[in-house]
Design a protein around this motif. Structure first.
Motif, PDB file in Angstrom:
ATOM      1  N   MET A 281       0.822  -1.203   0.000  1.00 43.53           N
ATOM      2  CA  MET A 281       0.000   0.000   0.000  1.00 43.53           C
ATOM      3  C   MET A 281       0.861   1.260   0.000  1.00 43.53           C
ATOM      4  O   MET A 281       0.428   2.315  -0.492  1.00 43.53           O
ATOM      5  N   GLU A 282       2.074   1.200   0.537  1.00 48.81           N
ATOM      6  CA  GLU A 282       2.992   2.335   0.412  1.00 48.81           C
ATOM      7  C   GLU A 282       3.312   2.576  -1.065  1.00 48.81           C
ATOM      8  O   GLU A 282       3.375   3.728  -1.520  1.00 48.81           O
ATOM      9  N   PHE A 283       3.517   1.508  -1.814  1.00 48.60           N
ATOM     10  CA  PHE A 283       3.772   1.619  -3.247  1.00 48.60           C
ATOM     11  C   PHE A 283       2.577   2.242  -3.960  1.00 48.60           C
ATOM     12  O   PHE A 283       2.725   3.158  -4.789  1.00 48.60           O
ATOM     13  N   GLN A 284       1.378   1.765  -3.641  1.00 51.10           N
ATOM     14  CA  GLN A 284       0.189   2.293  -4.302  1.00 51.10           C
ATOM     15  C   GLN A 284      -0.033   3.764  -3.962  1.00 51.10           C
ATOM     16  O   GLN A 284      -0.419   4.569  -4.813  1.00 51.10           O
ATOM     17  N   ARG A 285       0.242   4.123  -2.713  1.00 55.47           N
ATOM     18  CA  ARG A 285       0.102   5.519  -2.311  1.00 55.47           C
ATOM     19  C   ARG A 285       1.131   6.395  -3.030  1.00 55.47           C
ATOM     20  O   ARG A 285       0.826   7.527  -3.438  1.00 55.47           O
ATOM     21  N   PHE A 286       2.338   5.880  -3.204  1.00 58.18           N
ATOM     22  CA  PHE A 286       3.418   6.615  -3.867  1.00 58.18           C
ATOM     23  C   PHE A 286       3.009   7.093  -5.254  1.00 58.18           C
ATOM     24  O   PHE A 286       3.369   8.210  -5.680  1.00 58.18           O
ATOM     25  N   LYS A 287       2.245   6.286  -5.980  1.00 58.09           N
ATOM     26  CA  LYS A 287       1.878   6.659  -7.358  1.00 58.09           C
ATOM     27  C   LYS A 287       0.951   7.865  -7.427  1.00 58.09           C
ATOM     28  O   LYS A 287       0.754   8.439  -8.506  1.00 58.09           O
ATOM     29  N   HIS A 288       0.398   8.266  -6.285  1.00 59.41           N
ATOM     30  CA  HIS A 288      -0.461   9.449  -6.257  1.00 59.41           C
ATOM     31  C   HIS A 288       0.321  10.742  -6.027  1.00 59.41           C
ATOM     32  O   HIS A 288      -0.287  11.822  -6.015  1.00 59.41           O
ATOM     33  N   HIS A 289       1.637  10.652  -5.839  1.00 61.29           N
ATOM     34  CA  HIS A 289       2.421  11.881  -5.738  1.00 61.29           C
ATOM     35  C   HIS A 289       2.303  12.632  -7.070  1.00 61.29           C
ATOM     36  O   HIS A 289       2.356  12.013  -8.141  1.00 61.29           O
ATOM     37  N   PRO A 290       2.145  13.949  -7.042  1.00 60.67           N
ATOM     38  CA  PRO A 290       1.928  14.697  -8.287  1.00 60.67           C
ATOM     39  C   PRO A 290       2.977  14.416  -9.364  1.00 60.67           C
ATOM     40  O   PRO A 290       2.645  14.345 -10.553  1.00 60.67           O
ATOM     41  N   MET A 291       4.246  14.239  -8.975  1.00 61.46           N
ATOM     42  CA  MET A 291       5.291  14.024  -9.972  1.00 61.46           C
ATOM     43  C   MET A 291       5.102  12.696 -10.707  1.00 61.46           C
ATOM     44  O   MET A 291       5.395  12.580 -11.900  1.00 61.46           O
ATOM     45  N   ILE A 292       4.612  11.692  -9.991  1.00 60.16           N
ATOM     46  CA  ILE A 292       4.404  10.367 -10.582  1.00 60.16           C
ATOM     47  C   ILE A 292       3.058  10.324 -11.303  1.00 60.16           C
ATOM     48  O   ILE A 292       2.946   9.815 -12.422  1.00 60.16           O
ATOM     49  N   ALA A 293       2.038  10.880 -10.655  1.00 61.14           N
ATOM     50  CA  ALA A 293       0.693  10.829 -11.219  1.00 61.14           C
ATOM     51  C   ALA A 293       0.605  11.522 -12.578  1.00 61.14           C
ATOM     52  O   ALA A 293      -0.126  11.068 -13.469  1.00 61.14           O
TER      53      ALA A 293
ATOM     54  N   PRO B 112      -7.429   1.980  -2.663  1.00 62.61           N
ATOM     55  CA  PRO B 112      -7.028   2.130  -4.070  1.00 62.61           C
ATOM     56  C   PRO B 112      -8.180   2.640  -4.917  1.00 62.61           C
ATOM     57  O   PRO B 112      -9.340   2.234  -4.725  1.00 62.61           O
ATOM     58  N   ASP B 113      -7.839   3.525  -5.872  1.00 65.23           N
ATOM     59  CA  ASP B 113      -8.908   4.143  -6.672  1.00 65.23           C
ATOM     60  C   ASP B 113      -9.190   3.387  -7.966  1.00 65.23           C
ATOM     61  O   ASP B 113     -10.110   3.762  -8.705  1.00 65.23           O
ATOM     62  N   GLY B 114      -8.409   2.349  -8.279  1.00 66.17           N
ATOM     63  CA  GLY B 114      -8.645   1.592  -9.507  1.00 66.17           C
ATOM     64  C   GLY B 114      -8.171   2.289 -10.761  1.00 66.17           C
ATOM     65  O   GLY B 114      -8.361   1.772 -11.867  1.00 66.17           O
ATOM     66  N   VAL B 115      -7.556   3.447 -10.610  1.00 62.97           N
ATOM     67  CA  VAL B 115      -7.037   4.208 -11.757  1.00 62.97           C
ATOM     68  C   VAL B 115      -5.508   4.271 -11.691  1.00 62.97           C
ATOM     69  O   VAL B 115      -4.810   3.831 -12.604  1.00 62.97           O
ATOM     70  N   LEU B 116      -5.000   4.833 -10.587  1.00 62.52           N
ATOM     71  CA  LEU B 116      -3.558   4.851 -10.358  1.00 62.52           C
ATOM     72  C   LEU B 116      -3.119   3.764  -9.395  1.00 62.52           C
ATOM     73  O   LEU B 116      -1.999   3.265  -9.475  1.00 62.52           O
ATOM     74  N   SER B 117      -3.994   3.411  -8.468  1.00 61.32           N
ATOM     75  CA  SER B 117      -3.665   2.430  -7.432  1.00 61.32           C
ATOM     76  C   SER B 117      -4.674   1.289  -7.466  1.00 61.32           C
ATOM     77  O   SER B 117      -5.850   1.486  -7.819  1.00 61.32           O
ATOM     78  N   PHE B 118      -4.217   0.094  -7.077  1.00 58.84           N
ATOM     79  CA  PHE B 118      -5.020  -1.115  -7.250  1.00 58.84           C
ATOM     80  C   PHE B 118      -4.886  -2.015  -6.029  1.00 58.84           C
ATOM     81  O   PHE B 118      -3.871  -1.997  -5.325  1.00 58.84           O
ATOM     82  N   ASP B 119      -5.926  -2.819  -5.781  1.00 57.45           N
ATOM     83  CA  ASP B 119      -5.832  -3.787  -4.691  1.00 57.45           C
ATOM     84  C   ASP B 119      -4.884  -4.911  -5.090  1.00 57.45           C
ATOM     85  O   ASP B 119      -4.586  -5.127  -6.264  1.00 57.45           O
ATOM     86  N   ARG B 120      -4.411  -5.652  -4.098  1.00 53.02           N
ATOM     87  CA  ARG B 120      -3.385  -6.666  -4.353  1.00 53.02           C
ATOM     88  C   ARG B 120      -3.843  -7.755  -5.313  1.00 53.02           C
ATOM     89  O   ARG B 120      -3.113  -8.134  -6.237  1.00 53.02           O
ATOM     90  N   LEU B 121      -5.035  -8.281  -5.098  1.00 49.37           N
ATOM     91  CA  LEU B 121      -5.461  -9.414  -5.914  1.00 49.37           C
ATOM     92  C   LEU B 121      -5.648  -9.024  -7.366  1.00 49.37           C
ATOM     93  O   LEU B 121      -5.352  -9.802  -8.277  1.00 49.37           O
ATOM     94  N   THR B 122      -6.137  -7.795  -7.609  1.00 52.62           N
ATOM     95  CA  THR B 122      -6.240  -7.329  -8.993  1.00 52.62           C
ATOM     96  C   THR B 122      -4.857  -7.247  -9.628  1.00 52.62           C
ATOM     97  O   THR B 122      -4.640  -7.679 -10.765  1.00 52.62           O
ATOM     98  N   ASN B 123      -3.898  -6.716  -8.878  1.00 56.34           N
ATOM     99  CA  ASN B 123      -2.560  -6.583  -9.425  1.00 56.34           C
ATOM    100  C   ASN B 123      -1.887  -7.938  -9.640  1.00 56.34           C
ATOM    101  O   ASN B 123      -1.146  -8.126 -10.601  1.00 56.34           O
ATOM    102  N   VAL B 124      -2.135  -8.891  -8.742  1.00 57.15           N
ATOM    103  CA  VAL B 124      -1.528 -10.219  -8.889  1.00 57.15           C
ATOM    104  C   VAL B 124      -1.943 -10.858 -10.215  1.00 57.15           C
ATOM    105  O   VAL B 124      -1.156 -11.574 -10.841  1.00 57.15           O
ATOM    106  N   SER B 125      -3.151 -10.568 -10.681  1.00 59.27           N
ATOM    107  CA  SER B 125      -3.575 -11.128 -11.966  1.00 59.27           C
ATOM    108  C   SER B 125      -2.708 -10.626 -13.102  1.00 59.27           C
ATOM    109  O   SER B 125      -2.602 -11.274 -14.149  1.00 59.27           O
ATOM    110  N   PHE B 126      -2.036  -9.469 -12.903  1.00 59.48           N
ATOM    111  CA  PHE B 126      -1.147  -8.918 -13.921  1.00 59.48           C
ATOM    112  C   PHE B 126       0.282  -9.452 -13.786  1.00 59.48           C
ATOM    113  O   PHE B 126       1.174  -9.011 -14.503  1.00 59.48           O
ATOM    114  N   SER B 127       0.496 -10.363 -12.844  1.00 61.67           N
ATOM    115  CA  SER B 127       1.785 -11.061 -12.763  1.00 61.67           C
ATOM    116  C   SER B 127       1.725 -12.383 -13.516  1.00 61.67           C
ATOM    117  O   SER B 127       2.750 -13.045 -13.682  1.00 61.67           O
TER     118      SER B 127
END
Length: 474
Positions: free
Chosen positions: A198-210, A368-383
């Protein structure tokens, strides 16, 4: 194909950033002349080159056990199939092949299951500092062309981790409008409520990354532990009949977040030592020429100057690491790896660093908002990970009672949070009685559980066959 064109370093606050100039950094911290690559694709290409030279590669099977000849390692067992969930042979059981060699080089990556056995059996870590680790999580994004900067490399430190943990990020602009974005959390954090994913998912909402990811889409996800102990944590590299290479030994340059170059160098050095030994009529002994190469050659030159960055960060925090760690890297570079600090110690293992839950406040993570950040199980499907459900669980517990009777009351069972794939859950029945569940099908083989579990109760072993994540372009 993508040469680094722009190299940037930032210290992040919650809504802002401070650019760290490149000029004060030692030359080895700069990435100009390097290339941005997919290691998955590099390895696929290397496999083709190896097979053309006559190297046999056995895809779809794991090296699951060591073969001993007296006191020496003589080979491995690979390709065991058909075990039932209780580990008894099923109707389609195949016992696996014994692959024997004059020398056995273990290059399993961080915390390899066979490497762990060898290190323990031969006492290879005696007299060394404990190995330290980080959890690296990574996503591949396809971004809008106007947001893409081919060849740009960005590293950050600071927010969102703050004082809760050490770590940082990378963002590489590769070809085809793809951005490789990764986030590393050092696993020596104390607060058991910390949730690295969740720290990783939160990080993507920083303005520079977003602003880079806006309008793009995530196309892949993965996670892996990273060795961070550096020079003082390298175990004895040789044992009777073989050697540890790559991240099985731990050759990552922590401030650069890079280890592939040293893994390759170690493989070359071990191969040359083995070739010379075989040409001299030897086999099954210790390849001391390999150890000598690592301890005095280019790997040593890369790791010695940065050996104190990690312990300074762990003891004194990010600001001290930037100030005194940077000074120490320069001093080492100018004076032949001599440091005013000597070679600092790491102290505790990452497992022992975990503190009691009642000493720390829980951390409130945004959903997670489903746009920039995602729940774990959704992301695992992308592994694209897959494990046959009928096979034995490859995540074994030394004592099944520990998660509920020990870890839950003491540490609020941190496996629920440190796993980046949602493998571990604490479920409760209608009476509120807790039960520990292992969803091994989700496992992306990061090894974090094997490293961070405070009771060291979880043992990661190889799953059946080649099951696991199937990373495209990672």
């Amino acid at each position: 194909t993508t040469e680094v064109s722009d190299d940037r370093f930032y210290l992040l606050g919650k809504g802002g950033r401070m650019k760290i100039p490149n000029w004060p950094m030692p030359g080895f911290m700069k990435n100009h002349g390097n290339y941005i690559v997919s290691m998955a694709n590099v390895c696929r290409w290397m496999a083709e080159q190896a097979e053309e030279l006559g190297v046999e590669i056995f895809p779809g099977m794991a090296a699951s056990a060591l073969v001993f000849d007296g006191e020496r390692v003589a080979g491995v067992v690979a390709g065991e199939f058909g075990l039932e969930a209780d580990r008894t042979p099923g109707p389609n059981y195949e016992p696996g092949m014994e692959l024997l060699g004059k020398y056995v080089l273990l290059g399993e990556g961080v915390r390899g299951s066979l490497s762990k056995q060898v290190i323990a059996k031969y006492g290879l870590s005696e007299g060394r500092e404990p190995q330290k680790y980080g959890l690296g999580m990574k996503e591949i994004w396809e971004v809008r062309p106007e947001n893409h900067r081919l060849g740009q490399v960005t590293h950050t430190m600071g927010w969102p981790l703050g004082g809760n943990a050490g770590g940082g990020s990378f963002m590489y602009h590769a070809e085809n409008n793809q951005v490789l974005i990764g986030f590393v959390v050092h696993l020596n954090y104390e607060n058991p409520h910390l949730y690295p994913y969740m720290e990783f998912q939160r990080f993507k909402h920083h303005p520079m990354i977003a602003e880079v990811l806006a309008g793009g889409k995530r196309v892949a996800y993965g996670a892996r532990a990273i060795s961070e102990g550096g020079w003082q944590s390298i175990p004895k590299l040789t044992f009777p009949g073989g050697a540890l290479i790559g991240c099985s030994a731990g050759f990552v340059n922590v401030p650069r977040i890079k280890g592939n170059h040293n893994a390759m160098l170690s493989g070359k050095a071990a191969a040359e030592a083995a070739q010379a030994a075989i040409a001299a009529g030897r086999s099954g002994d210790e390849l001391t020429a390999y150890s000598d190469d690592v301890m005095s050659g280019p790997i040593a030159k890369d790791l010695k100057p940065v050996r104190n960055v990690k312990p300074i960060w762990s003891r004194h925090g990010l600001a001290a690491s930037l100030t005194f760690g940077g000074f120490d890297m320069w001093w080492n570079s100018l004076f032949g790896n001599f440091s005013l600090f000597g070679t600092m110690k790491h102290g505790k293992t990452d497992a022992k660093a975990t503190g009691r839950a009642e000493r720390f406040e829980k951390i409130d993570y945004p959903k997670p908002d489903g746009v920039l950040s995602f729940d774990r199980l959704t992301n695992v499907s992308f592994s694209f990970t897959n494990h046959a459900e009928e096979q034995p669980c490859h995540l074994t517990l030394k004592d099944p009672w520990v998660p509920i009777e020990l870890n839950l009351p003491r540490y609020d069972e941190p496996a629920q949070r440190y796993c980046p794939a949602g493998v571990y859950e604490v479920l409760r029945d209608e009476h509120g009685k807790p039960r520990f569940q292992i969803n091994f099908q989700n496992c992306v083989h990061c090894k974090t559980c094997d490293i961070k579990d405070p009771a060291q109760n979880i043992n990661w072993t190889t799953p059946q066959g080649g099951d696991g994540p199937n990373y495209p372009n990672m």
